[in-house]
Design a protein around this motif. Structure first.
Motif, PDB file in Angstrom:
ATOM      1  N   ALA A 497       0.852  -1.139  -0.027  1.00  0.00           N
ATOM      2  CA  ALA A 497      -0.064   0.132  -0.062  1.00  0.00           C
ATOM      3  C   ALA A 497       0.777   1.193  -0.088  1.00  0.00           C
ATOM      4  CB  ALA A 497      -0.943   0.023   1.192  1.00  0.00           C
ATOM      5  N   ASP A 498       0.568   2.243  -0.717  1.00  0.00           N
ATOM      6  CA  ASP A 498       1.093   3.695  -0.586  1.00  0.00           C
ATOM      7  C   ASP A 498       0.657   4.417   0.528  1.00  0.00           C
ATOM      8  OD1 ASP A 498       2.162   5.934  -1.193  1.00  0.00           O
ATOM      9  OD2 ASP A 498       1.268   6.280  -3.124  1.00  0.00           O
ATOM     10  N   LEU A 499       1.166   4.349   1.773  1.00  0.00           N
ATOM     11  CA  LEU A 499       1.075   4.708   2.973  1.00  0.00           C
ATOM     12  C   LEU A 499       1.449   6.057   3.083  1.00  0.00           C
ATOM     13  CD1 LEU A 499       1.171   1.875   5.540  1.00  0.00           C
ATOM     14  CD2 LEU A 499      -0.979   2.572   4.073  1.00  0.00           C
ATOM     15  N   LYS A 500       2.435   6.291   2.404  1.00  0.00           N
ATOM     16  CA  LYS A 500       3.055   7.751   2.477  1.00  0.00           C
ATOM     17  C   LYS A 500       1.958   8.864   1.997  1.00  0.00           C
ATOM     18  CE  LYS A 500       7.884   7.076   1.722  1.00  0.00           C
ATOM     19  NZ  LYS A 500       9.109   7.326   0.871  1.00  0.00           N
ATOM     20  N   ASN A 501       1.290   8.516   0.636  1.00  0.00           N
ATOM     21  CA  ASN A 501       0.003   9.310   0.470  1.00  0.00           C
ATOM     22  C   ASN A 501      -1.243   9.486   1.258  1.00  0.00           C
ATOM     23  OD1 ASN A 501       1.398  10.474  -2.008  1.00  0.00           O
ATOM     24  ND2 ASN A 501       1.125   8.966  -3.006  1.00  0.00           N
ATOM     25  N   TRP A 502      -1.273   8.147   1.766  1.00  0.00           N
ATOM     26  CA  TRP A 502      -2.471   7.820   2.571  1.00  0.00           C
ATOM     27  C   TRP A 502      -2.463   8.661   3.881  1.00  0.00           C
ATOM     28  CZ3 TRP A 502      -2.777   5.935   7.457  1.00  0.00           C
ATOM     29  CH2 TRP A 502      -4.294   5.730   7.979  1.00  0.00           C
ATOM     30  N   VAL A 503      -1.313   8.795   4.499  1.00  0.00           N
ATOM     31  CA  VAL A 503      -1.114   9.425   5.672  1.00  0.00           C
ATOM     32  C   VAL A 503      -1.453  10.881   5.737  1.00  0.00           C
ATOM     33  CG1 VAL A 503       1.113   9.989   5.721  1.00  0.00           C
ATOM     34  CG2 VAL A 503       0.359   9.168   7.875  1.00  0.00           C
ATOM     35  N   GLN A 504      -1.408  11.736   4.459  1.00  0.00           N
ATOM     36  CA  GLN A 504      -1.565  13.006   4.263  1.00  0.00           C
ATOM     37  C   GLN A 504      -2.904  13.454   4.961  1.00  0.00           C
ATOM     38  OE1 GLN A 504       1.165  14.975   3.459  1.00  0.00           O
ATOM     39  NE2 GLN A 504       2.242  12.923   3.204  1.00  0.00           N
ATOM     40  N   ASP A 505      -2.847  14.496   5.698  1.00  0.00           N
ATOM     41  CA  ASP A 505      -4.105  15.132   6.519  1.00  0.00           C
ATOM     42  C   ASP A 505      -5.021  13.899   6.791  1.00  0.00           C
ATOM     43  OD1 ASP A 505      -3.136  17.326   5.161  1.00  0.00           O
ATOM     44  OD2 ASP A 505      -4.145  16.942   3.193  1.00  0.00           O
ATOM     45  N   ARG A 506      -4.502  12.849   7.169  1.00  0.00           N
ATOM     46  CA  ARG A 506      -5.345  12.087   8.052  1.00  0.00           C
ATOM     47  C   ARG A 506      -5.308  12.298   9.542  1.00  0.00           C
ATOM     48  NH1 ARG A 506      -8.608   8.420   5.240  1.00  0.00           N
ATOM     49  NH2 ARG A 506      -7.603   8.064   3.221  1.00  0.00           N
ATOM     50  N   GLN A 538       8.759  -5.430   3.791  1.00  0.00           N
ATOM     51  CA  GLN A 538       7.772  -4.248   3.185  1.00  0.00           C
ATOM     52  C   GLN A 538       7.162  -3.934   4.151  1.00  0.00           C
ATOM     53  OE1 GLN A 538       6.400  -6.295  -0.349  1.00  0.00           O
ATOM     54  NE2 GLN A 538       7.673  -4.992  -1.651  1.00  0.00           N
ATOM     55  N   LEU A 539       6.721  -4.625   5.056  1.00  0.00           N
ATOM     56  CA  LEU A 539       5.869  -4.133   6.080  1.00  0.00           C
ATOM     57  C   LEU A 539       6.469  -3.307   7.166  1.00  0.00           C
ATOM     58  CD1 LEU A 539       3.761  -7.210   7.540  1.00  0.00           C
ATOM     59  CD2 LEU A 539       2.664  -5.100   6.664  1.00  0.00           C
ATOM     60  N   ASN A 540       7.710  -3.647   7.467  1.00  0.00           N
ATOM     61  CA  ASN A 540       8.425  -2.590   8.234  1.00  0.00           C
ATOM     62  C   ASN A 540       8.877  -1.328   7.535  1.00  0.00           C
ATOM     63  OD1 ASN A 540       9.264  -4.120  10.958  1.00  0.00           O
ATOM     64  ND2 ASN A 540      10.025  -5.935   9.273  1.00  0.00           N
ATOM     65  N   GLN A 541       8.849  -1.518   6.284  1.00  0.00           N
ATOM     66  CA  GLN A 541       9.109  -0.022   5.469  1.00  0.00           C
ATOM     67  C   GLN A 541       7.690   0.720   5.627  1.00  0.00           C
ATOM     68  OE1 GLN A 541      11.850   1.229   4.235  1.00  0.00           O
ATOM     69  NE2 GLN A 541      10.620   3.106   4.382  1.00  0.00           N
ATOM     70  N   ARG A 542       6.570  -0.050   5.455  1.00  0.00           N
ATOM     71  CA  ARG A 542       5.314   0.442   5.771  1.00  0.00           C
ATOM     72  C   ARG A 542       4.966   1.419   6.933  1.00  0.00           C
ATOM     73  NH1 ARG A 542       6.071  -0.822   1.253  1.00  0.00           N
ATOM     74  NH2 ARG A 542       7.107   1.204   1.422  1.00  0.00           N
ATOM     75  N   MET A 543       5.681   0.746   7.940  1.00  0.00           N
ATOM     76  CA  MET A 543       5.699   1.194   9.420  1.00  0.00           C
ATOM     77  C   MET A 543       6.316   2.434   9.363  1.00  0.00           C
ATOM     78  SD  MET A 543       4.957   0.528  12.808  1.00  0.00           S
ATOM     79  CE  MET A 543       4.838  -1.004  13.138  1.00  0.00           C
ATOM     80  N   GLN A 544       7.454   2.385   8.679  1.00  0.00           N
ATOM     81  CA  GLN A 544       8.278   3.837   8.810  1.00  0.00           C
ATOM     82  C   GLN A 544       7.648   4.965   8.087  1.00  0.00           C
ATOM     83  OE1 GLN A 544      10.953   4.022  10.647  1.00  0.00           O
ATOM     84  NE2 GLN A 544      10.480   2.113  11.361  1.00  0.00           N
ATOM     85  N   ASP A 545       6.930   4.573   6.955  1.00  0.00           N
ATOM     86  CA  ASP A 545       6.139   5.438   6.182  1.00  0.00           C
ATOM     87  C   ASP A 545       5.214   6.379   6.917  1.00  0.00           C
ATOM     88  OD1 ASP A 545       7.729   4.497   3.864  1.00  0.00           O
ATOM     89  OD2 ASP A 545       5.919   3.477   3.027  1.00  0.00           O
ATOM     90  N   VAL A 546       4.502   5.548   7.854  1.00  0.00           N
ATOM     91  CA  VAL A 546       3.609   5.947   8.622  1.00  0.00           C
ATOM     92  C   VAL A 546       4.315   6.886   9.876  1.00  0.00           C
ATOM     93  CG1 VAL A 546       1.283   5.558   9.791  1.00  0.00           C
ATOM     94  CG2 VAL A 546       1.906   4.414   7.897  1.00  0.00           C
ATOM     95  N   VAL A 547       5.071   6.149  10.425  1.00  0.00           N
ATOM     96  CA  VAL A 547       5.670   6.848  11.693  1.00  0.00           C
ATOM     97  C   VAL A 547       6.342   8.030  11.663  1.00  0.00           C
ATOM     98  CG1 VAL A 547       7.712   6.584  13.416  1.00  0.00           C
ATOM     99  CG2 VAL A 547       5.991   4.408  12.717  1.00  0.00           C
ATOM    100  N   THR A 548       6.715   8.261  10.495  1.00  0.00           N
ATOM    101  CA  THR A 548       7.685   9.616  10.180  1.00  0.00           C
ATOM    102  C   THR A 548       6.535  10.922  10.080  1.00  0.00           C
ATOM    103  OG1 THR A 548       7.082   9.219   8.004  1.00  0.00           O
ATOM    104  CG2 THR A 548       9.373   8.673   8.652  1.00  0.00           C
ATOM    105  N   SER A 549       5.159  10.363  10.074  1.00  0.00           N
ATOM    106  CA  SER A 549       4.058  11.541  10.187  1.00  0.00           C
ATOM    107  C   SER A 549       3.888  11.905  11.726  1.00  0.00           C
ATOM    108  CB  SER A 549       3.040  11.269   9.399  1.00  0.00           C
ATOM    109  OG  SER A 549       2.291  10.356  10.221  1.00  0.00           O
ATOM    110  N   LEU A 550       4.456  11.170  12.629  1.00  0.00           N
ATOM    111  CA  LEU A 550       3.918  11.438  13.960  1.00  0.00           C
ATOM    112  C   LEU A 550       4.859  12.421  14.698  1.00  0.00           C
ATOM    113  CD1 LEU A 550       2.845   7.844  14.986  1.00  0.00           C
ATOM    114  CD2 LEU A 550       1.485   9.858  14.407  1.00  0.00           C
TER     115      LEU A 550
END
Length: 561
Positions: A497-506, A538-550
């Motif tokens: 999943a493209d979580l970098k875009n998903w996390v925007q404005d969430r 890839q799951l660990n990478q998706r975790m990092q994609d989301v964590v950076t926004s916190l």
């Protein structure tokens, strides 16, 4: 804790570690003898640190000797299967073994197998005038052929050479490689090497048990066992596949245990999931439980799905109301042909061989296979060839019966396009018998059977099968496999999943929820969700994609970085 207690505990721990390899194959070896005051008693248990409950010891001792009425002189071999009151956890090697072996050979941690070698010979130097002892090899592995052969080799050695020989045997077993399906294994013992190969699940790969140079772990002479009841083999197949309760009465534990084991294999490759006891005695801890189903007060309360092998004539009187009974005389395996009798005639059950049942089969007999086998008798076809012919027919019958079910349950799987990383994983559709029946017109067993066309009420048989323990076990296993597959597909979708875009404005709460979901998935990948290492990375990478926004304070609370 005192220093002495520490020493004892360390010794016990050392013993367990020393016998690590032994416990991959066996639980222990017991020697049961006849004591003038106690009756059948446990003389030796080796290795000594292995624990057995008082009830287990009692069951082993009473099951280790043929019934006193059977008069078995000389050497007798048979198989017992006993319940464990406290389930023991499977070792990692056994979990791996269960995942790769055929269903019929899987370990059931609720039961333990005993491979018995009993010797009774005249000895005027002993108080009773007889030498009476049994060597019992206990294992969770259902290897009736391999362990019977090993037992027939080591028991006489022990009777002749005593305890030192038994210790040497156990130390040989300690060095055996782990039981690994599909791999040729050499098992050295007292200078002799048993070459064997555990078959692998035919669904997972080619069955390697056909190598005739090897000692197969399980081998039953189907034709020899079923020869007297051959004309009723399809009736027996229906009784077993629908988990009907059966009692096998014979004059010796060797005969009844062979028949019970063969009955449970009638429906191979489907696993028989009822209880079965190749040799069962009135001293067994569960005797009272089964006896209640034959009392006038309890009947027609139906007995549980169990196949019991017995030798004591007392069972003929006590269990005379049992729904299905097979009486084997000493001529089992000869040219006798057993009749199908009504249960009402069971007043003479102790003297009349036959099958006692009022069951009406749903399917017609396949007279062609019976004719082929009887032609083989007249032409002196070897029993091995006769057994292979009978096994093949029964295997095809079971395959044809289960194939429509396997095909239907696969259709309960949701489409891959319906799996979204941003939704909960879907679940399989429910099993609907009526929907299943609509599929039989174009792909039912009457159309998929090879070289034959068995007519009958297939739908009626399926309805009865759906009420059986065999179906419940099969369905639960298949449903679990579908659910795990959906979890794996959902995990893959999340990893891509493209979580970098998903996390925007969430909203922050949604982001936190996603992090917790990914953490949970990563944990499940280490336990029961089967995905490859790339998906995990890839799951660990998706975790990092989301964590950076916190913000940092929330990262600290969630213990992520």
């Amino acid at each position: 804790m005192t220093e002495g207690q520490n020493d004892v505990n360390n010794t016990e721990l050392l013993d367990e570690n020393v016998w690590e390899g032994f416990s991959k194959w066996l639980h222990c070896i017991c020697v049961v003898t006849f004591d003038l005051e106690l009756g059948q008693a446990l003389e030796i248990k080796y290795p000594k640190h292995v624990e057995l409950t008082d009830q287990e010891i009692s069951n082993i001792c009473y099951s280790a000797f043929p019934d006193s009425n059977s008069g078995c002189m000389g050497d007798t071999q048979f198989v017992i299967r006993l319940p464990c009151k406290s389930k023991r956890e499977l070792r990692s090697e056994h979990i791996n073994y269960n995942n790769n072996c055929p269903p019929a050979l899987r370990i059931d941690e609720g039961y333990i197998w005993g491979y018995v070698y009993f010797r009774q010979v005249r000895d005027i130097n002993l108080p009773r005038g007889y030498f009476q002892k049994s060597v019992v090899v206990l294992s969770y592995l259902p290897f009736n052929n391999l362990f019977n052969k090993i037992c027939s080799y080591v028991a006489p050695e022990y009777f002749e050479h005593g305890m030192k020989c038994l210790e040497a045997i156990c130390h040989n077993i300690e060095r055996w490689p782990p039981p690994n399906p599909g791999v040729n294994i050499g098992l050295p013992i007292l200078g002799h090497v048993f070459q064997t190969c555990i078959p692998i699940n035919s669904v997972r790969g080619k069955d390697s048990a056909e190598n005739k140079l090897l000692t197969q772990v399980e081998q039953l002479n189907f034709f020899e066992v079923f020869k007297p009841v051959l004309s009723h083999i399809h009736l027996l197949w229906e009784l077993v596949i629908t988990s009907e309760p059966i009692i096998v009465m014979a004059s010796s534990p060797a005969n009844c245990s062979k028949m019970v084991l063969a009955l449970t294999r009638l429906i191979s490759p489907l696993q028989f999931c009822g209880d079965y006891r190749p040799y069962f005695t009135i001293h067994d801890s569960e005797f009272k439980q089964y006896k209640q189903y034959s009392s006038k007060e309890q009947f027609p309360r139906f007995p549980p799905p169990v196949i019991l092998g017995v030798t004591n004539p007392f069972f003929a009187k006590t269990f005379h109301n049992w729904p299905h009974t097979i009486i084997l005389n000493d001529d089992v395996g000869q040219n006798s042909k057993y009749k199908l009798r009504k249960p009402a005639l069971t007043k003479m059950i102790e003297v009349s061989s036959g099958i006692y049942s009022s069951y009406k089969p749903f399917l017609q007999k396949d007279k062609n296979i019976i004719k082929k086998l009887m032609t083989g008798v007249s032409s002196n076809r070897p029993d091995e060839a006769q057994s292979a012919l009978l096994r093949k027919h029964l295997n095809e019958l079971t395959h044809s019966f289960m194939y429509p079910l396997e095909r239907y349950i696969a259709s309960l799987m949701p489409l891959k396009k319906d799996i979204s990383a941003f939704k909960a994983p879907p679940i399989p559709s429910p099993f609907n018998p009526e929907n299943f029946f609509t599929t039989l017109d174009t792909g039912g067993p009457q159309l998929t059977l090879k070289n034959t066309n068995i007519k009958g009420d297939w739908i009626g048989l399926y309805r009865k099968f759906f009420r059986s323990r065999n179906f419940n076990s099969w369905y639960n296993s298949r449903y679990r496999e579908l659910s795990q597959k959906l979890q794996a597909l959902h995990t893959e979708a999340l990893s891509n999943a493209d979580l970098k875009n998903w996390v925007q404005d969430r909203p922050e709460v949604e982001v936190v929820d996603m992090i917790l979901r990914i953490k949970n998935k990563i944990g499940e990948c280490d336990s029961h969700i089967q995905v490859n290492d790339t998906v995990k990375q890839q799951l660990n990478q998706r975790m990092q994609d989301v964590v950076t926004s916190l913000p940092d304070d929330l990262k600290n609370i969630l213990k992520v970085s």
